[in-house]
Motif scaffolding. Structure first.
Motif, short mmCIF file in Angstrom:
data_model
loop_
_atom_site.label_atom_id
_atom_site.label_comp_id
_atom_site.label_asym_id
_atom_site.label_seq_id
_atom_site.Cartn_x
_atom_site.Cartn_y
_atom_site.Cartn_z
N GLY A 35 0.81 -1.21 0.00
CA GLY A 35 0.00 0.00 0.00
C GLY A 35 0.85 1.26 0.00
N ARG A 36 0.20 2.38 -0.16
CA ARG A 36 0.92 3.65 -0.25
C ARG A 36 1.50 4.08 1.08
N GLU A 37 0.83 3.76 2.17
CA GLU A 37 1.28 4.26 3.46
C GLU A 37 2.56 3.58 3.94
N ASP A 38 2.76 2.31 3.59
CA ASP A 38 3.94 1.61 4.04
C ASP A 38 4.52 0.78 2.90
N ARG A 39 5.58 1.29 2.29
CA ARG A 39 6.23 0.61 1.19
C ARG A 39 7.53 -0.04 1.65
N ARG A 40 7.68 -0.18 2.97
CA ARG A 40 8.93 -0.71 3.49
C ARG A 40 8.99 -2.24 3.37
N CYS A 41 10.17 -2.71 3.04
CA CYS A 41 10.46 -4.15 2.99
C CYS A 41 11.80 -4.38 3.68
N TRP A 42 12.08 -5.62 4.00
CA TRP A 42 13.36 -5.98 4.60
C TRP A 42 14.40 -6.22 3.52
N TYR A 43 15.58 -5.64 3.71
CA TYR A 43 16.71 -5.85 2.80
C TYR A 43 17.93 -6.22 3.63
N LEU A 44 18.91 -6.81 2.97
CA LEU A 44 20.14 -7.21 3.66
C LEU A 44 21.25 -6.24 3.27
N LEU A 45 21.68 -5.42 4.23
CA LEU A 45 22.74 -4.44 3.98
C LEU A 45 24.10 -5.08 4.17
N THR A 46 25.06 -4.65 3.37
CA THR A 46 26.45 -5.05 3.60
C THR A 46 27.13 -3.90 4.34
N ILE A 47 27.79 -4.26 5.45
CA ILE A 47 28.36 -3.29 6.38
C ILE A 47 29.85 -3.58 6.56
N ILE A 123 17.45 -7.43 -3.30
CA ILE A 123 16.65 -8.60 -2.93
C ILE A 123 15.78 -8.28 -1.71
N VAL A 124 14.49 -8.50 -1.85
CA VAL A 124 13.56 -8.33 -0.74
C VAL A 124 13.60 -9.59 0.12
N VAL A 125 13.91 -9.41 1.40
CA VAL A 125 13.98 -10.54 2.32
C VAL A 125 12.58 -10.84 2.84
#
Length: 202
Positions: A35-47, A123-125
């Protein structure tokens, strides 16, 4: 003797393999499904290695949910009470990639995000993969109890505590029903360990 967590490292490789097997339309539809209000997904960051906690604290302090799985730190003498990242050089972050990635990427210590080798897309986790990781982490730590809170949740300290009425994001779930919260005190972010009974969700 240090136990071998056989299921831990393959989880990261499987994220890429599962993603490659999915249809491109599924990836593109993910933000619309949320939806428009929450477009957040989990991603894997390289740190950058040994900066996982520093980078995570910075991002959490700016309202971004970050998850760095941990495991006990082992020495030649055996297990210690100290912890270390289960996946050195990685951190899970829940972001709106299109709008939030530029400011996440600009944070010193952030190298990039795990991408599909063929498409070049991040990639979406999936939530199911995160559940598997948390199960592995819980087994590794062994003494951790299940909590109604999660890392990144915003909470307020209840009345009766010296920190009452202060609020902030959860930094870490500690042992024995205790939770570490990032509180804003005298212009600085301070990690405060509190009993779970002394905090409430906002």
């Amino acid at each position: 003797m240090k136990p071998k967590l056989k299921n831990a490292i393959p989880v990261l490789a499987k994220l890429a393999a599962d993603h490659a097997a999915r249809e491109m339309s599924e990836h593109e539809a993910m933000p619309r499904k949320l939806g428009r209000e929450d477009r957040r997904c989990w991603y894997l960051l390289t740190i950058e290695r040994r900066r996982e906690n520093t980078v995570s604290a910075h991002l959490i302090g700016r309202g971004i949910r970050v998850y760095v799985p941990e495991q006990p730190k082992w020495t030649p003498r055996g297990r210690t009470k100290q912890r270390e990242p289960m996946f050195p050089g990685y951190a899970f972050a829940r972001i709106d990639y299109e709008n939030e990635w530029p400011r996440v990427r600009s944070r010193p210590g952030v190298i990039g995000v795990l991408k599909d080798a063929k498409t070049g897309l991040p990639i979406v986790v999936r939530e199911s993969d995160l559940v598997r990781v948390t199960d592995i982490e819980r087994a590794a730590l062994d003494t951790r109890k299940r909590s109604s809170f999660a890392v990144g949740d915003r909470v307020r300290v209840r009345d009766g505590s010296p920190w009452s009425d202060l609020d902030g994001p959860i930094w870490r779930l500690a042992e024995k029903d205790r939770i570490v919260v990032l509180l804003h005190v005298l212009g600085r972010r301070v990690k405060v360990e509190l009993p779970e009974r002394e905090i409430e969700a906002i």
